[in-house]
Write a protein that holds these residues in place. Sequence first.
Motif, PDB file in Angstrom:
ATOM      1  N   GLY A 228      22.702  94.809  48.043  1.00  0.00           N
ATOM      2  CA  GLY A 228      21.789  95.261  46.998  1.00  0.00           C
ATOM      3  C   GLY A 228      21.727  94.296  45.832  1.00  0.00           C
ATOM      4  O   GLY A 228      20.638  93.892  45.387  1.00  0.00           O
ATOM      5  N   TRP A 229      22.900  93.894  45.327  1.00  0.00           N
ATOM      6  CA  TRP A 229      22.932  92.932  44.226  1.00  0.00           C
ATOM      7  C   TRP A 229      22.364  91.586  44.672  1.00  0.00           C
ATOM      8  O   TRP A 229      21.637  90.925  43.927  1.00  0.00           O
ATOM      9  N   SER A 230      22.684  91.175  45.899  1.00  0.00           N
ATOM     10  CA  SER A 230      22.165  89.904  46.415  1.00  0.00           C
ATOM     11  C   SER A 230      20.651  89.929  46.536  1.00  0.00           C
ATOM     12  O   SER A 230      19.974  88.931  46.262  1.00  0.00           O
ATOM     13  N   CYS A 231      20.113  91.071  46.946  1.00  0.00           N
ATOM     14  CA  CYS A 231      18.667  91.193  47.069  1.00  0.00           C
ATOM     15  C   CYS A 231      17.998  90.934  45.727  1.00  0.00           C
ATOM     16  O   CYS A 231      16.986  90.221  45.641  1.00  0.00           O
ATOM     17  N   TYR A 232      18.574  91.494  44.663  1.00  0.00           N
ATOM     18  CA  TYR A 232      18.011  91.237  43.333  1.00  0.00           C
ATOM     19  C   TYR A 232      18.082  89.753  42.986  1.00  0.00           C
ATOM     20  O   TYR A 232      17.180  89.220  42.331  1.00  0.00           O
ATOM     21  N   CYS A 233      19.146  89.087  43.405  1.00  0.00           N
ATOM     22  CA  CYS A 233      19.241  87.643  43.149  1.00  0.00           C
ATOM     23  C   CYS A 233      18.106  86.901  43.847  1.00  0.00           C
ATOM     24  O   CYS A 233      17.470  86.013  43.251  1.00  0.00           O
ATOM     25  N   TRP A 234      17.847  87.240  45.108  1.00  0.00           N
ATOM     26  CA  TRP A 234      16.755  86.601  45.839  1.00  0.00           C
ATOM     27  C   TRP A 234      15.416  86.912  45.184  1.00  0.00           C
ATOM     28  O   TRP A 234      14.536  86.044  45.090  1.00  0.00           O
ATOM     29  N   LEU A 235      15.246  88.157  44.738  1.00  0.00           N
ATOM     30  CA  LEU A 235      13.996  88.555  44.090  1.00  0.00           C
ATOM     31  C   LEU A 235      13.785  87.797  42.778  1.00  0.00           C
ATOM     32  O   LEU A 235      12.727  87.224  42.535  1.00  0.00           O
ATOM     33  N   LEU A 236      14.804  87.812  41.926  1.00  0.00           N
ATOM     34  CA  LEU A 236      14.695  87.170  40.618  1.00  0.00           C
ATOM     35  C   LEU A 236      14.481  85.673  40.736  1.00  0.00           C
ATOM     36  O   LEU A 236      13.819  85.059  39.893  1.00  0.00           O
ATOM     37  N   GLY A 237      15.042  85.089  41.773  1.00  0.00           N
ATOM     38  CA  GLY A 237      14.926  83.651  41.959  1.00  0.00           C
ATOM     39  C   GLY A 237      13.643  83.208  42.617  1.00  0.00           C
ATOM     40  O   GLY A 237      13.442  82.004  42.834  1.00  0.00           O
ATOM     41  N   SER A 238      12.745  84.165  42.926  1.00  0.00           N
ATOM     42  CA  SER A 238      11.516  83.783  43.627  1.00  0.00           C
ATOM     43  C   SER A 238      10.254  84.444  43.082  1.00  0.00           C
ATOM     44  O   SER A 238       9.155  83.959  43.343  1.00  0.00           O
ATOM     45  N   GLN A 239      10.398  85.526  42.332  1.00  0.00           N
ATOM     46  CA  GLN A 239       9.220  86.246  41.857  1.00  0.00           C
ATOM     47  C   GLN A 239       9.019  86.055  40.355  1.00  0.00           C
ATOM     48  O   GLN A 239       9.977  85.829  39.610  1.00  0.00           O
ATOM     49  N   PRO A 240       7.772  86.189  39.883  1.00  0.00           N
ATOM     50  CA  PRO A 240       7.498  86.053  38.451  1.00  0.00           C
ATOM     51  C   PRO A 240       8.272  87.096  37.639  1.00  0.00           C
ATOM     52  O   PRO A 240       8.524  88.211  38.114  1.00  0.00           O
ATOM     53  N   ASP A 241       8.662  86.740  36.425  1.00  0.00           N
ATOM     54  CA  ASP A 241       9.397  87.661  35.558  1.00  0.00           C
ATOM     55  C   ASP A 241       8.646  88.971  35.352  1.00  0.00           C
ATOM     56  O   ASP A 241       9.250  90.033  35.164  1.00  0.00           O
ATOM     57  N   SER A 242       7.328  88.904  35.397  1.00  0.00           N
ATOM     58  CA  SER A 242       6.508  90.098  35.153  1.00  0.00           C
ATOM     59  C   SER A 242       6.671  91.174  36.212  1.00  0.00           C
ATOM     60  O   SER A 242       6.257  92.316  36.018  1.00  0.00           O
ATOM     61  N   LYS A 243       7.276  90.823  37.341  1.00  0.00           N
ATOM     62  CA  LYS A 243       7.482  91.785  38.431  1.00  0.00           C
ATOM     63  C   LYS A 243       8.639  92.748  38.145  1.00  0.00           C
ATOM     64  O   LYS A 243       8.844  93.705  38.897  1.00  0.00           O
TER      65      LYS A 243
END
Length: 235
Positions: free
Chosen positions: A128-143
């Motif tokens: 779960g925490w890793s998923c957020y890392c992948w998300l934050l490292g690839s998606q715009p901050d506005s997401k």
Amino acid sequence: MNLETVMQELEALGKERLKKMYMSNGALEPLFGVATGEMKPLFRQIKINQPLAEQLYATGNYDAMYFAGIIADPKAMTHADFERWIEGAYFYMLSDYVVAVTLAETDIAQEVADKWIASGDELRMSAGWSCYCWLLGSQPDSKFAESKLAGMLETVKNTIHEAPERTKSAMNNFIYTVGISYMPLHAQAVEAAKAVGPVEMKRENKKNTFLNATETIQKSLDRGQLGFKRKYVRC
């Protein structure tokens, strides 16, 4: 290609040295020891194939399970599919680098990751925490909702030292990723990293390691990586 053909191809790519390395990190038999880069030509032949990905993941063979993540169609996967995959992810290289990565390319990523973080189960929390890392490292901050991520930083700051070992690593990575890849909370992540300090991570049959988000953030800042976003989650 069918399941049998792919398994034969993977076996032919296996190397004993890599097999031993994967096993030293927690992989169990069966596995062949295939370098992830060696899987790319096979992916170019098969491309995205969710039915075949499901067959490969169900084999329990580490290399096949990893390759399943490469050819999977994340948007075709449901909550139940991800629950089945995380149930089969018996060590962190599967939970954090196969399941979490695949989940990060879906519209249900945050919902599922939130559930896993709250589960109390070591590898689900890690995924779960890793998923957020992948998300934050690839998606715009506005997401992302800034208030939600700020609350998550507080949770990490207050609980990381008592968390399960693999979860500690993912939580530490979360602090770092927020600090580098999510600009609205850069300063708060830096302060959280300082407050947390070094995090001791116990490893079976190996020396304990110490994680330090402050040092990792600073190294990335020195390389001019503030605001870094990757183009793709999966290679």
